[in-house]
Design a protein around this motif. Structure first.
Motif, PDB file in Angstrom:
ATOM      1  N   THR A  17       0.738  -1.208   0.168  1.00  0.00           N
ATOM      2  CA  THR A  17      -0.152   0.151  -0.145  1.00  0.00           C
ATOM      3  C   THR A  17       1.063   1.278   0.015  1.00  0.00           C
ATOM      4  OG1 THR A  17      -1.540  -1.273   1.338  1.00  0.00           O
ATOM      5  CG2 THR A  17      -1.918   1.092   1.239  1.00  0.00           C
ATOM      6  N   VAL A  18       0.314   2.340  -0.590  1.00  0.00           N
ATOM      7  CA  VAL A  18       1.065   3.650  -0.622  1.00  0.00           C
ATOM      8  C   VAL A  18       1.625   3.957   0.822  1.00  0.00           C
ATOM      9  CG1 VAL A  18       1.051   6.094  -1.177  1.00  0.00           C
ATOM     10  CG2 VAL A  18       0.061   4.385  -2.714  1.00  0.00           C
ATOM     11  N   GLY A  19       3.053   4.245   0.741  1.00  0.00           N
ATOM     12  CA  GLY A  19       3.586   4.637   2.567  1.00  0.00           C
ATOM     13  C   GLY A  19       4.203   3.529   2.955  1.00  0.00           C
ATOM     14  N   GLU A  20       4.082   2.332   2.442  1.00  0.00           N
ATOM     15  CA  GLU A  20       4.842   1.315   3.202  1.00  0.00           C
ATOM     16  C   GLU A  20       6.306   1.152   2.549  1.00  0.00           C
ATOM     17  OE1 GLU A  20       1.278  -1.995   4.121  1.00  0.00           O
ATOM     18  OE2 GLU A  20       2.521  -2.231   2.280  1.00  0.00           O
ATOM     19  N   SER A  21       7.031   0.357   3.236  1.00  0.00           N
ATOM     20  CA  SER A  21       8.447   0.183   2.789  1.00  0.00           C
ATOM     21  C   SER A  21       8.874  -1.232   2.477  1.00  0.00           C
ATOM     22  CB  SER A  21       9.317   0.922   3.460  1.00  0.00           C
ATOM     23  OG  SER A  21       9.358   2.227   3.683  1.00  0.00           O
ATOM     24  N   ILE A  22       9.811  -1.644   1.670  1.00  0.00           N
ATOM     25  CA  ILE A  22      10.168  -2.964   1.232  1.00  0.00           C
ATOM     26  C   ILE A  22      11.735  -2.906   1.011  1.00  0.00           C
ATOM     27  CG2 ILE A  22       9.709  -2.887  -0.999  1.00  0.00           C
ATOM     28  CD1 ILE A  22       8.671  -5.877  -0.488  1.00  0.00           C
ATOM     29  N   VAL A  23      12.447  -4.278   1.451  1.00  0.00           N
ATOM     30  CA  VAL A  23      13.784  -4.357   0.957  1.00  0.00           C
ATOM     31  C   VAL A  23      13.993  -5.620  -0.130  1.00  0.00           C
ATOM     32  CG1 VAL A  23      16.061  -5.412   1.685  1.00  0.00           C
ATOM     33  CG2 VAL A  23      14.530  -3.640   2.933  1.00  0.00           C
ATOM     34  N   LEU A  24      14.396  -5.363  -1.399  1.00  0.00           N
ATOM     35  CA  LEU A  24      14.492  -6.593  -2.205  1.00  0.00           C
ATOM     36  C   LEU A  24      15.779  -6.905  -2.111  1.00  0.00           C
ATOM     37  CD1 LEU A  24      12.762  -5.118  -5.389  1.00  0.00           C
ATOM     38  CD2 LEU A  24      11.744  -6.168  -3.635  1.00  0.00           C
ATOM     39  N   SER A  25      15.957  -8.417  -1.950  1.00  0.00           N
ATOM     40  CA  SER A  25      17.372  -8.917  -2.106  1.00  0.00           C
ATOM     41  C   SER A  25      17.651  -9.635  -3.147  1.00  0.00           C
ATOM     42  CB  SER A  25      17.331  -9.803  -0.554  1.00  0.00           C
ATOM     43  OG  SER A  25      18.615 -10.611  -0.415  1.00  0.00           O
ATOM     44  N   CYS A  26      19.063  -9.256  -3.474  1.00  0.00           N
ATOM     45  CA  CYS A  26      19.496 -10.053  -4.690  1.00  0.00           C
ATOM     46  C   CYS A  26      20.905 -10.602  -4.313  1.00  0.00           C
ATOM     47  CB  CYS A  26      19.936  -9.150  -5.700  1.00  0.00           C
ATOM     48  SG  CYS A  26      20.313  -9.508  -7.271  1.00  0.00           S
ATOM     49  N   LYS A  27      20.989 -11.959  -4.574  1.00  0.00           N
ATOM     50  CA  LYS A  27      22.147 -12.800  -4.184  1.00  0.00           C
ATOM     51  C   LYS A  27      22.629 -13.434  -5.637  1.00  0.00           C
ATOM     52  CE  LYS A  27      23.639 -16.374  -1.201  1.00  0.00           C
ATOM     53  NZ  LYS A  27      23.279 -17.517  -0.083  1.00  0.00           N
ATOM     54  N   ALA A  28      23.991 -13.434  -5.604  1.00  0.00           N
ATOM     55  CA  ALA A  28      24.700 -14.141  -6.848  1.00  0.00           C
ATOM     56  C   ALA A  28      25.608 -15.182  -6.336  1.00  0.00           C
ATOM     57  CB  ALA A  28      25.518 -12.992  -7.456  1.00  0.00           C
ATOM     58  N   LEU A  29      25.351 -16.424  -7.233  1.00  0.00           N
ATOM     59  CA  LEU A  29      26.166 -17.394  -6.901  1.00  0.00           C
ATOM     60  C   LEU A  29      27.060 -17.460  -7.793  1.00  0.00           C
ATOM     61  CD1 LEU A  29      23.475 -19.821  -6.049  1.00  0.00           C
ATOM     62  CD2 LEU A  29      24.607 -18.606  -4.389  1.00  0.00           C
ATOM     63  N   HIS A  30      28.482 -17.399  -7.747  1.00  0.00           N
ATOM     64  CA  HIS A  30      29.482 -17.180  -8.889  1.00  0.00           C
ATOM     65  C   HIS A  30      30.760 -17.706  -8.571  1.00  0.00           C
ATOM     66  CE1 HIS A  30      31.654 -13.887  -6.727  1.00  0.00           C
ATOM     67  NE2 HIS A  30      30.559 -13.789  -6.010  1.00  0.00           N
ATOM     68  N   ASP A  31      31.545 -17.872  -9.743  1.00  0.00           N
ATOM     69  CA  ASP A  31      32.984 -18.292  -9.548  1.00  0.00           C
ATOM     70  C   ASP A  31      33.545 -17.380  -8.370  1.00  0.00           C
ATOM     71  OD1 ASP A  31      35.653 -18.540 -10.185  1.00  0.00           O
ATOM     72  OD2 ASP A  31      35.251 -19.944 -11.329  1.00  0.00           O
ATOM     73  N   ASN A  32      34.317 -17.952  -7.372  1.00  0.00           N
ATOM     74  CA  ASN A  32      35.085 -16.957  -6.589  1.00  0.00           C
ATOM     75  C   ASN A  32      36.098 -16.208  -6.785  1.00  0.00           C
ATOM     76  OD1 ASN A  32      36.634 -19.062  -6.750  1.00  0.00           O
ATOM     77  ND2 ASN A  32      36.243 -20.056  -4.634  1.00  0.00           N
ATOM     78  N   THR A  33      36.634 -16.416  -8.355  1.00  0.00           N
ATOM     79  CA  THR A  33      37.681 -15.688  -8.784  1.00  0.00           C
ATOM     80  C   THR A  33      37.047 -14.497  -9.488  1.00  0.00           C
ATOM     81  OG1 THR A  33      37.713 -17.010 -10.896  1.00  0.00           O
ATOM     82  CG2 THR A  33      39.104 -17.784  -9.117  1.00  0.00           C
ATOM     83  N   LEU A  34      35.983 -14.372  -9.424  1.00  0.00           N
ATOM     84  CA  LEU A  34      35.449 -13.253 -10.328  1.00  0.00           C
ATOM     85  C   LEU A  34      34.866 -12.380  -9.430  1.00  0.00           C
ATOM     86  CD1 LEU A  34      33.979 -15.073 -13.338  1.00  0.00           C
ATOM     87  CD2 LEU A  34      35.791 -13.974 -13.069  1.00  0.00           C
ATOM     88  N   ASP A  35      34.928 -10.730  -9.691  1.00  0.00           N
ATOM     89  CA  ASP A  35      34.237  -9.918  -9.043  1.00  0.00           C
ATOM     90  C   ASP A  35      32.844  -9.784  -9.795  1.00  0.00           C
ATOM     91  OD1 ASP A  35      36.351  -9.431  -7.209  1.00  0.00           O
ATOM     92  OD2 ASP A  35      37.256  -7.982  -8.776  1.00  0.00           O
ATOM     93  N   VAL A  36      31.783  -9.215  -8.569  1.00  0.00           N
ATOM     94  CA  VAL A  36      30.590  -8.971  -9.414  1.00  0.00           C
ATOM     95  C   VAL A  36      29.957  -7.523  -9.000  1.00  0.00           C
ATOM     96  CG1 VAL A  36      29.697 -11.276  -8.958  1.00  0.00           C
ATOM     97  CG2 VAL A  36      29.454  -9.839  -6.975  1.00  0.00           C
ATOM     98  N   ILE A  37      29.114  -6.952  -9.919  1.00  0.00           N
ATOM     99  CA  ILE A  37      28.836  -5.686  -9.950  1.00  0.00           C
ATOM    100  C   ILE A  37      27.041  -6.022  -9.913  1.00  0.00           C
ATOM    101  CG2 ILE A  37      28.686  -3.190 -10.778  1.00  0.00           C
ATOM    102  CD1 ILE A  37      31.426  -3.939 -12.074  1.00  0.00           C
ATOM    103  N   PHE A  38      26.378  -5.171  -9.138  1.00  0.00           N
ATOM    104  CA  PHE A  38      25.041  -5.025  -8.929  1.00  0.00           C
ATOM    105  C   PHE A  38      24.417  -4.128  -9.684  1.00  0.00           C
ATOM    106  CE2 PHE A  38      26.261  -8.294  -6.008  1.00  0.00           C
ATOM    107  CZ  PHE A  38      25.360  -9.267  -5.877  1.00  0.00           C
TER     108      PHE A  38
END
Length: 1047
Positions: free
Chosen positions: A584-605
C-alpha cells in the motif's frame, strides 16, 4: 535645358522618395537538419543571411559547363558533398584521406563602381595531409605568381582591381593532396554595370485620340537585370499602370491601349540596376495628339505576349505578360488549355501578368491569353515547360580495394531533361580504356592496381545544371597487421557459452588464416570452427577449451600473429526475493539479490525499474542500494508511491557473464473504494505514458488475488515541462559555437513531435537566435558563422517542444565560441642527436596566438624520404621537448613540430635537421684477463677497434652484479684495465663493454667470480684467469698491482 539638367540631378539625388518594387528571386528547395525559427520582434533577423550555401543537392543559379565538355552557358545547382568516408573517422587527424570540400565558390556579381575594388572567390577543403589549391578560369589554370592582382588566402582566390575584360568568366577551385585532386563546381564572375542612354533627342510621337501607342525605352547596355518604370512630365509623377497602360518588364516599353487627352505630355524611361541600384533616365519622348479627328473603334491587337515556349525551373515563380491595344480598352483573360489554371496562380497589373509561384511539373502545359472588346478579340498561345535541376538518387562512397579487385561505382540522378554523366579522376576527364568502362553513370575498372588510386568525381548534368559527387579510391597492398585492440588479450567466459576470438588482420591481399592451441595446429570440429572472417568460434565451451590460442595471418607481403588466452568459469546464478509483492502507498520494502558465482570473479550489481536504471540521486530518497556482502545486494524502497509500481530488475555482471532477474511490485491506493463501485480514477500520472491497471478486492478477512492486467492505455499528450539538463559547450573548429545537453528521456517528452529549441545570442545583445532540432535523441548543435571571432561569449538556453506546443527553456548559461585550431607554428625548434637511436627535439610556443594547444606533434622523416612519409609522435599538455627513440643509426632526419587541440592542427614549424650517431662498436672487448686477490678483482682486456661505420671508442664500462640480482654496478674507465671491489660474499657476474657517442657497444662474455670478502687471501692464493675470444694462441705477460688486504 539647364533647368532640365537640374531637375534630373535632383531626381537622381532623391532616391529615397521612389516607390521601388523589386521581386525576390524565390529560394530553391532545400532541406535542413535543424529548422530555423525566428521570434517576432527579434532584432537579429538579418544576421541569418549567411553567405555559406548549404551543402545540399540543390543547384544554385549560374552558368556552368563541365570540364572537357564545353557547351552553351548553363545554370547549376550547388552540388551535394558526397564524399562518404565515415565523417567521424575523417575528423580523426591521425587518419590520412584525400581532399573534401568544406566550402565551394559561389557565383559573384561585382559592381564596377564598388569601393572595395576586390573580389573574393571562396574555397576551403579538408584532408590529411592538408590540401593545396589552384584555380582555373574558363578551364585554364591561373598563374597566380605572375600576376600581382591575384592572391590566395587559405584556398580562397582574391582578385584585386578586377576588370571585366580580363576577369569575367567561369572559375573553379582545384584542391590537391597526396591522394589526388578534386574540382569544385563552377562559379561565374559577372560584372554589374548600367550604361547611359544615348543623349540624342527623341522625336515626338503623334497619335489620334483613341488610338493605341507604344513608347520605346531602348535601354542602355547593362548587367545583370534592370527594372523599368516611366516618369510622366516631371518627377515625382510616375506612370500608373492600369487596364489602359502597361509597362513591360521584358521590353521596357510603355503601352497605352487607348490614348486620351490627359496622356499628352513628356515621357521619360527610368531604368534601375537590380544589383548596384544605379538609375539612369532616358531623354524625354513627347506624346502629342493629331488634329485630324478621333480614332474609331477597332478590335484588340496583342502587342506584348510571353514567348511561344517559356521554360522555368521547378520551385521558381513564373511571370507571363500579355497586353493589347484596342478601342474600347480590351479586357485580358487567361486560361490553361486542356486544364484548369493552377489554384495558386495570381493575376497582376489589371490581368496583364499571369504569375504562378512555386511552379511544379504539373503546372506545365499550353496557356492562352485572350484580349477582347466589343469590336472583337485576339488570342495568343504559348507552351510552359518546367524543368528540374539534377538531383542525386544514388551517391558515391569511398572505396578501398585489394590490388586485382574490380571497382564498380554508380552515381544516379534525376532531373528534367534526364541528366547525362561524366567522370573525372584527379580533376581531369576520365575516358574509356581497356580496363575502364563508363555506361549510364556506372564506372567499372577491372583488375585495379596502384595506378588507379586517386580522387574520382561523377558529374550529372542536364542543360540547366551540373552536380559534382566525389569519392576516394584506395588500393591496398600490405603485409598483415593487427589493431592494438586485438593484440594479446584474455577472454573470460562461462561453461556452455559461445566464444568468438577475433582474428581480423588488416592486409591486402586478404591473408590466409591459421590457428594453433598451444604449440599444436587447431583441428576444426562441429563445435570449433574458423569463421569466414578468420575469427575462431567455440560452441558450448568447457574447461578443456582453456588455454593459449594463436592466430597467424599470412600473405605475399609477410605475416603477423596475435595471442589470446581463454579462461572458462562456472556460470553465474542469481536469486531475487521476494518474487511478487503487493504493498500500500506509504509502506516500505527491501528487495534482496544474491549472486552465486565463481569465487575468482568480482561481481557488480545494477537495479532497474521497468527496464530503466534507477537513479538513486534523483528519486527523492525513496530508493537506497545496500551492499550487504560481496555476493549480494539489497534495494530498500521507502515510503512507496503509486508511481513506484512496476517490474524491478536485478542485474549481476562479472567479467565472464551477465544475468538478471525481475520481480513485480503492485502498489495499492490506501483509500478503499466501496465494494459496490465499478470504476475509479487514477490521477497525477505522467502525460503520454503507457499504463496498465489491476484491481484487488479486500475485506475484513484479507486481500484477494489481483485481477489480470488491463489493456495498456496511454495518457493524453501535453506540452513538455522538463527542459534539457547540463547545457554546456564543447570544443569545435574556429567560427563554431558547439552547444551540448543531456537529452530528455522519453518518459518526460509528453507527446509526439518532440524536439529541442536551441536559443543563443552574443553577450550584451537583445535578440535571440533560435534553431529547432527535430531529433528527440539529439544532444548537440553546432552553429557556424565565419564572422564570429574565437572565444566569443554567448548566452545559451535550450528549450523543448512537441506537437502540443513549446515547453520551458533551461537556465541561461554562458558558452564561448570555439577557439579553433592553433594559428601559430612553434618557434626556436632545435634537434640534438643523443645516440645512435635518439634525438632530443625542443621548441617554444607563442602563448599570445589563438588556439591554445592541447599538445604538440613532432613529424620526422629520413633525408631520402618525402615529408608525406613522416612518422609522427605526440606530446600532451605544455611539454616543450620530446625524446625520439628507435631511430636508425648514422641517418639524417628532418623534423617539424606543430601544435594541436580538439579543433585540429596548427601550421608546422620550419623543418630542422639532425643526424643520429654512428652505431656503437659491434666488437666486444676480447681476451679478458683477471686476477683475484680476496674481494679485489683486477681486469685487463684488448682495446676495441670500431669499424668505419661505427662510433669511436671513448672508454669502457665494467658492469658487475651478484648472481640473482638484476641491478648492476658500473665502473667507467678510459683505460683497458680496471680493479673491481666485490663487497659481499657470493658469486659475481662481470661484463665489459666499450662506450661511444653512439651508445654502449656489445658486452663481453660474462665472467663468474666468487667473492670471499672478509677472509685473508695471500698472493699464493691468487690466480690468473684468461677468457680468450680468439682461436689463436696468445702469450701473455701481465703485471698486476693488487691492493693489500689488512689483517
Amino acid at each position: 535645358m539647364m533647368w532640365l539638367s537640374w531637375k534630373l540631378f535632383l531626381f537622381l539625388s532623391l532616391t529615397g522618395c521612389l516607390s521601388e518594387y523589386s521581386e525576390a528571386v524565390p529560394g530553391l528547395p532545400t532541406s535542413y537538419a535543424a529548422i530555423l525559427r525566428i521570434k517576432s520582434g527579434s532584432s537579429s533577423l538579418t544576421s541569418f543571411n549567411s553567405k555559406n550555401r548549404p551543402r545540399l543537392s540543390s543547384p544554385s543559379l549560374g552558368s556552368v559547363s563541365s570540364p572537357g565538355w564545353r557547351g552553351a552557358a548553363q545554370h547549376h545547382h550547388s552540388p551535394t558533398n558526397l564524399y562518404h568516408f565515415s565523417e567521424a573517422f575523417k575528423h580523426d587527424e591521425g587518419v590520412d584521406y584525400g581532399p573534401v570540400f568544406v566550402q565551394e565558390p559561389d557565383d559573384v556579381i561585382f559592381p564596377t563602381d564598388s569601393e572595395e575594388k576586390k573580389v573574393s572567390l571562396n574555397c576551403q577543403a579538408r584532408g590529411n595531409p592538408t590540401p593545396t589549391y589552384r584555380w582555373l578560369r574558363n578551364g585554364t589554370e591561373i598563374d597566380i605568381e605572375s600576376d600581382y592582382r591575384f592572391s590566395l588566402i587559405e584556398g580562397s582566390l582574391i582578385i584585386n582591381n578586377p576588370s571585366e575584360m580580363k576577369d569575367s568568366g567561369q572559375y573553379q577551385c582545384l584542391t590537391t593532396n597526396v591522394f589526388g585532386s578534386i574540382l569544385s563546381r563552377e562559379a561565374v564572375l559577372q560584372f554589374a554595370y548600367l550604361g547611359n542612354f544615348s543623349g540624342r533627342t527623341r522625336s515626338a510621337v503623334s497619335v489620334r485620340e483613341g488610338q493605341g501607342v507604344v513608347l520605346m525605352c531602348s535601354p542602355p547596355l547593362h548587367s545583370p537585370e534592370i527594372i523599368y518604370s516611366w516618369v510622366f512630365n516631371e518627377f515625382p509623377s510616375f506612370v500608373a499602370e492600369d487596364s489602359r497602360r502597361f509597362i513591360s518588364q521584358e521590353t521596357g516599353n510603355l503601352y497605352i491601349s487607348k490614348v486620351q487627352t490627359s496622356d499628352v505630355g513628356s515621357y521619360i524611361c527610368l531604368v534601375k540596376n537590380t544589383v548596384t541600384n544605379a538609375r539612369v533616365l532616358s531623354p524625354p519622348t513627347p506624346l502629342t495628339l493629331r488634329n485630324d479627328g478621333v480614332m474609331g473603334e477597332y478590335e484588340p491587337k496583342i502587342e506584348v505576349h510571353f514567348p511561344y515556349t517559356v521554360t522555368a525551373a521547378r520551385g521558381t515563380t513564373v511571370k507571363m505578360e500579355c497586353f493589347a491595344l484596342g478601342n474600347p480598352v480590351p479586357t485580358i483573360s487567361w486560361r490553361k488549355v486542356n486544364g484548369h489554371n493552377p489554384s495558386k496562380a495570381r493575376l497582376r497589373k489589371s490581368q496583364a501578368v499571369l504569375e504562378i509561384p512555386n511552379v511544379q511539373l504539373e503546372d506545365a502545359g499550353m496557356y492562352e491569353c485572350k484580349a477582347e472588346n466589343s469590336r472583337g478579340r485576339n488570342v495568343f498561345r504559348g507552351q510552359l515547360q518546367v524543368y528540374t535541376y539534377p538531383h542525386w538518387v544514388e551517391k558515391l562512397n569511398d572505396t578501398q580495394l585489394d590490388s586485382g579487385d574490380q571497382l564498380r561505382w554508380e552515381c544516379k540522378a534525376t532531373g528534367k531533361p534526364r541528366p547525362t554523366y561524366h567522370w573525372l579522376k584527379n580533376g581531369v576527364p576520365l575516358w574509356p580504356q581497356s580496363r575502364i568502362e563508363m555506361v549510364n553513370g556506372v564506372l567499372m575498372i577491372h583488375s585495379v592496381n596502384l595506378s588507379d588510386a586517386g580522387m574520382y568525381q561523377c558529374l550529372a548534368e542536364n542543360k540547366y545544371g551540373t552536380l559534382y559527387a566525389s569519392a576516394e579510391l584506395k588500393i591496398l597492398a600490405s603485409a598483415p597487421t593487427f589493431p592494438l585492440n586485438q593484440m594479446r588479450k584474455t577472454i573470460i567466459i562461462t561453461k556452455g557459452q559461445e566464444v568468438v576470438i577475433e582474428c581480423k588482420p588488416q592486409a591486402s591481399p586478404k591473408p590466409t588464416i591459421t590457428w594453433k592451441k598451444g604449440d599444436k595446429a587447431l583441428r576444426e570440429s562441429k563445435r570449433i570452427t574458423i569463421l569466414p572472417n578468420g575469427s575462431l568460434r567455440i560452441l558450448n565451451a568447457s574447461k578443456a577449451d582453456e588455454g593459449r590460442y594463436l592466430c597467424q595471418g599470412v600473405n605475399v607481403f609477410g605475416s603477423a600473429e596475435i595471442i589470446a588466452s581463454v579462461s572458462v568459469k562456472e556460470p553465474t546464478r542469481i536469486e531475487l526475493t521476494p518474487k511478487k509483492i503487493e504493498l500500500t502507498v506509504g509502506e516500505s520494502i527491501v528487495l534482496s539479490c544474491k549472486a552465486l558465482h565463481d569465487n575468482t570473479l568480482d561481481v557488480i550489481f545494477y537495479w532497474t525499474l521497468n527496464g530503466q536504471p534507477i537513479d538513486f540521486e534523483k528519486e527523492g530518497g525513496h530508493f537506497e542500494s545496500i551492499k550487504a556482502q560481496a555476493s549480494s545486494a539489497d534495494l530498500m524502497i521507502r515510503n512507496i508511491l503509486l508511481m513506484h509500481a512496476g517490474r524491478y530488475g536485478c542485474r549481476v555482471q562479472t567479467a565472464a557473464d551477465t544475468v538478471s532477474d525481475e520481480t513485480e511490485l503492485l502498489v495499492r491506493v490506501p483509500d478503499v473504494i466501496s465494494g459496490d463501485m465499478e470504476s475509479a480514477m487514477a490521477v497525477e500520472l505522467n502525460p503520454w505514458v503507457e499504463y496498465e491497471f489491476r484491481v484487488v478486492a479486500t475485506n475484513k478477512i484479507g486481500t484477494g488475488d489481483p485481477s489480470a492486467p488491463s489493456r495498456v492505455i496511454r495518457t493524453n499528450e501535453a506540452v513538455p515541462k522538463t527542459p534539457p539538463a547540463n547545457v554546456s559547450g564543447r570544443s569545435g573548429r574556429r567560427h563554431e559555437l558547439v552547444i551540448a545537453w543531456e537529452p530528455v528521456s522519453e518518459e518526460f517528452q509528453n507527446g509526439e513531435g518532440f524536439g529541442y529549441i536551441v536559443a543563443f545570442r552574443p553577450n550584451g545583445t537583445r535578440g535571440w537566435k533560435e534553431k529547432m532540432v527535430t531529433s528527440s535523441d539529439a544532444s548537440k548543435f553546432i552553429y557556424r558563422d565565419e564572422s564570429v571571432p574565437p572565444l566569443t561569449p554567448f548566452e545559451v538556453k535550450v528549450g523543448v517542444y512537441n506537437n502540443k506546443g513549446d515547453g520551458p527553456f533551461s537556465p541561461i548559461v554562458v558558452i564561448c565560441s570555439a577557439e579553433g585550431e592553433p594559428t601559430a607554428a612553434p618557434i626556436d625548434v632545435k634537434a640534438t642527436s643523443l645516440s645512435v637511436s635518439e634525438i632530443l627535439v625542443a621548441w617554444k610556443h607563442i602563448k599570445e596566438s589563438l588556439g591554445r594547444p592541447q599538445g604538440f606533434e613532432v613529424g620526422y622523416w629520413k633525408d631520402m624520404e618525402q615529408e608525406e612519409a613522416a612518422a609522427k609522435v605526440k606530446t600532451e599538455g605544455n611539454e616543450s621537448s620530446i625524446l625520439l627513440t628507435g631511430l636508425e643509426g648514422n641517418t639524417l632526419y628532418h623534423l617539424t613540430v606543430r601544435a594541436y587541440n580538439a579543433a585540429g592542427y596548427g601550421p608546422p614549424s620550419t623543418a630542422v635537421r639532425a643526424a643520429t650517431k654512428k652505431s656503437p662498436p659491434s666488437q666486444a672487448p676480447s681476451n679478458i684477463m683477471w686476477i683475484q686477490d680476496g674481494p679485489h678483482v683486477s681486469l685487463g682486456w684488448e682495446p676495441v677497434r670500431p669499424l668505419a661505420n661505427e662510433s669511436d671508442v671513448m672508454g669502457y664500462k665494467v658492469l658487475f652484479r651478484q648472481e640473482g640480482q638484476s641491478n648492476s654496478q658500473v665502473i667507467e674507465t678510459q683505460k683497458t684495465s680496471a680493479v673491481v671491489l666485490l663487497p659481499d660474499v657470493g658469486v659475481y657476474i662481470i661484463e665489459v663493454c666499450a662506450v661511444s657517442e653512439g651508445g654502449d657497444g656489445t658486452a663481453s662474455p660474462q665472467i663468474r667470480v666468487p667473492s670471499f670478502s672478509g677472509g685473508k687471501v695471500t698472493s699464493a692464493q691468487s690466480s690468473l684467469h684468461v677468457l680468450s675470444t680468439s682461436s689463436s694462441s696468445v702469450t701473455l705477460l701481465l703485471a698486476l698491482m693488487v691492493p693489500s688486504t689488512p689483517w
